[in-house]
Design a protein around this motif. Structure first.
Motif, PDB file in Angstrom:
ATOM      1  N   LEU A 108       0.824  -1.208   0.000  1.00 27.64           N
ATOM      2  CA  LEU A 108       0.000   0.000   0.000  1.00 27.64           C
ATOM      3  C   LEU A 108       0.861   1.262   0.000  1.00 27.64           C
ATOM      4  CD1 LEU A 108      -2.749   1.455   0.267  1.00 27.64           C
ATOM      5  CD2 LEU A 108      -2.512   1.210   2.744  1.00 27.64           C
ATOM      6  N   THR A 109       1.956   1.225   0.714  1.00 28.54           N
ATOM      7  CA  THR A 109       2.852   2.374   0.764  1.00 28.54           C
ATOM      8  C   THR A 109       3.452   2.647  -0.614  1.00 28.54           C
ATOM      9  OG1 THR A 109       3.363   1.976   3.089  1.00 28.54           O
ATOM     10  CG2 THR A 109       4.927   3.326   1.859  1.00 28.54           C
ATOM     11  N   GLY A 110       3.948   1.600  -1.277  1.00 28.73           N
ATOM     12  CA  GLY A 110       4.598   1.783  -2.573  1.00 28.73           C
ATOM     13  C   GLY A 110       3.657   2.120  -3.702  1.00 28.73           C
ATOM     14  N   LEU A 111       2.471   1.508  -3.708  1.00 29.17           N
ATOM     15  CA  LEU A 111       1.512   1.726  -4.794  1.00 29.17           C
ATOM     16  C   LEU A 111       0.514   2.838  -4.503  1.00 29.17           C
ATOM     17  CD1 LEU A 111       0.587  -1.946  -5.802  1.00 29.17           C
ATOM     18  CD2 LEU A 111       1.835  -0.295  -7.194  1.00 29.17           C
ATOM     19  N   GLY A 112       0.376   3.215  -3.233  1.00 31.06           N
ATOM     20  CA  GLY A 112      -0.651   4.194  -2.902  1.00 31.06           C
ATOM     21  C   GLY A 112      -0.157   5.394  -2.132  1.00 31.06           C
ATOM     22  N   TYR A 169      -2.333 -10.341  -9.614  1.00 30.15           N
ATOM     23  CA  TYR A 169      -0.946  -9.892  -9.410  1.00 30.15           C
ATOM     24  C   TYR A 169      -0.399  -9.276 -10.692  1.00 30.15           C
ATOM     25  CZ  TYR A 169      -0.891 -12.563  -5.025  1.00 30.15           C
ATOM     26  OH  TYR A 169      -1.154 -13.043  -3.761  1.00 30.15           O
ATOM     27  N   SER A 170      -0.765  -9.850 -11.831  1.00 29.46           N
ATOM     28  CA  SER A 170      -0.349  -9.267 -13.112  1.00 29.46           C
ATOM     29  C   SER A 170      -0.845  -7.830 -13.215  1.00 29.46           C
ATOM     30  CB  SER A 170      -0.907 -10.094 -14.277  1.00 29.46           C
ATOM     31  OG  SER A 170      -0.554 -11.441 -14.183  1.00 29.46           O
ATOM     32  N   ALA A 171      -2.097  -7.610 -12.802  1.00 30.14           N
ATOM     33  CA  ALA A 171      -2.672  -6.263 -12.850  1.00 30.14           C
ATOM     34  C   ALA A 171      -1.929  -5.308 -11.928  1.00 30.14           C
ATOM     35  CB  ALA A 171      -4.158  -6.312 -12.481  1.00 30.14           C
ATOM     36  N   PHE A 172      -1.545  -5.783 -10.745  1.00 29.75           N
ATOM     37  CA  PHE A 172      -0.792  -4.922  -9.833  1.00 29.75           C
ATOM     38  C   PHE A 172       0.593  -4.591 -10.381  1.00 29.75           C
ATOM     39  CE2 PHE A 172      -3.854  -6.022  -6.435  1.00 29.75           C
ATOM     40  CZ  PHE A 172      -4.051  -4.753  -5.916  1.00 29.75           C
ATOM     41  N   PHE A 173       1.233  -5.550 -11.034  1.00 35.33           N
ATOM     42  CA  PHE A 173       2.535  -5.253 -11.636  1.00 35.33           C
ATOM     43  C   PHE A 173       2.377  -4.269 -12.802  1.00 35.33           C
ATOM     44  CE2 PHE A 173       4.411  -9.119  -9.562  1.00 35.33           C
ATOM     45  CZ  PHE A 173       5.458  -8.445  -8.928  1.00 35.33           C
ATOM     46  N   ALA A 213       8.653   3.047  -6.584  1.00 33.86           N
ATOM     47  CA  ALA A 213       8.113   2.647  -5.272  1.00 33.86           C
ATOM     48  C   ALA A 213       7.054   1.558  -5.396  1.00 33.86           C
ATOM     49  CB  ALA A 213       7.534   3.861  -4.540  1.00 33.86           C
ATOM     50  N   GLY A 214       6.272   1.577  -6.465  1.00 34.75           N
ATOM     51  CA  GLY A 214       5.246   0.553  -6.657  1.00 34.75           C
ATOM     52  C   GLY A 214       5.842  -0.819  -6.877  1.00 34.75           C
ATOM     53  N   PHE A 264       4.994  -3.565  -4.067  1.00 39.24           N
ATOM     54  CA  PHE A 264       4.227  -4.741  -4.463  1.00 39.24           C
ATOM     55  C   PHE A 264       5.134  -5.936  -4.701  1.00 39.24           C
ATOM     56  CE2 PHE A 264       2.077  -7.630  -7.338  1.00 39.24           C
ATOM     57  CZ  PHE A 264       0.988  -7.939  -6.536  1.00 39.24           C
ATOM     58  N   GLY A 265       6.340  -5.695  -5.193  1.00 38.25           N
ATOM     59  CA  GLY A 265       7.281  -6.792  -5.424  1.00 38.25           C
ATOM     60  C   GLY A 265       7.596  -7.555  -4.147  1.00 38.25           C
TER      61      GLY A 265
END
Length: 198
Positions: free
Chosen positions: A51-55, A133-137, A155-156, A160-161
């Motif tokens: 959440l920190t990296g993607l949001g 997970y593909s969508a998040f990447f 950061a995302g 997420f990684g």
């Protein structure tokens, strides 16, 4: 395309993500009881990191532009790169919507199985076992392309990684335990997140 427009596109994408996920989450929590849960402290920490990296980091960056927060790490803006990011975010949202629709009542935000959980192998699940997970990447890639900053962009992928790296083994083990030979056969004919490759 300008840097400001790229930031707005990113925020619109995040809003679209919420518009897909929140109604689904509310409906599932209300109607579908959890049968098996592997949610623990480690899982909660990983969700927070993701959440920190993607949001948190990118949204804060976009909303505090006038204060210059993290602007010291900006690099030369490329409109072509930003347009590519917008296209990737659109693809991420389309895949995200498809996974929610195809999972239906089986969907869970974390390591949980619902009562009456079924193994979904149709739609995008024919191509990969973990299209969510593909969508998040794809989101992470869109963030890298849209938010042209040495800290915020990657950061995302970092956030997420880490979640992916430390969760995927546990999730696959959970699915093997729940679905046995059916999941083993499904895993043998599909890749994890990139069709035909990985």
């Amino acid at each position: 395309m300008t840097r400001l427009m790229a930031e707005i596109i990113f925020l619109v994408g995040v809003f679209g993500w919420g518009a897909i996920r929140i109604p689904h989450e509310v409906k599932n929590k209300r109607k579908n009881r959890i049968h098996v849960s592997a949610v623990d402290r480690r899982e909660r920490v990983l969700l927070l990191i993701s959440l920190t990296g993607l949001g948190i980091v990118p949204i804060t960056y976009c909303l505090t532009a006038r204060f210059g927060l993290l602007r010291f790490a900006d690099y030369g803006f490329s409109p072509a790169q930003a347009w590519a990011g917008a296209a990737v975010f659109a693809a991420a949202l389309a895949l995200f919507l498809a996974t929610h629709r195809q999972l239906g009542r089986n969907w869970s935000q974390t390591l949980e199985l619902r009562e009456g959980h079924t193994l979904v192998t149709h739609g995008v699940y024919r191509l990969v076992r973990h299209p969510m997970y593909s969508a998040f990447f794809l989101w992470a890639l869109a963030q890298l392309l849209l938010l042209q900053n040495w800290i915020v962009g990657p950061a995302g992928f970092v956030g997420f990684g880490l979640l992916y790296a430390f969760r995927i083994g546990r999730e696959e083990a959970m699915m093997h335990e729940a679905f046995g030979a059916d999941y083993a056969a499904y895993a043998a004919r599909t890749r994890r997140i990139i069709p035909y490759l990985y």
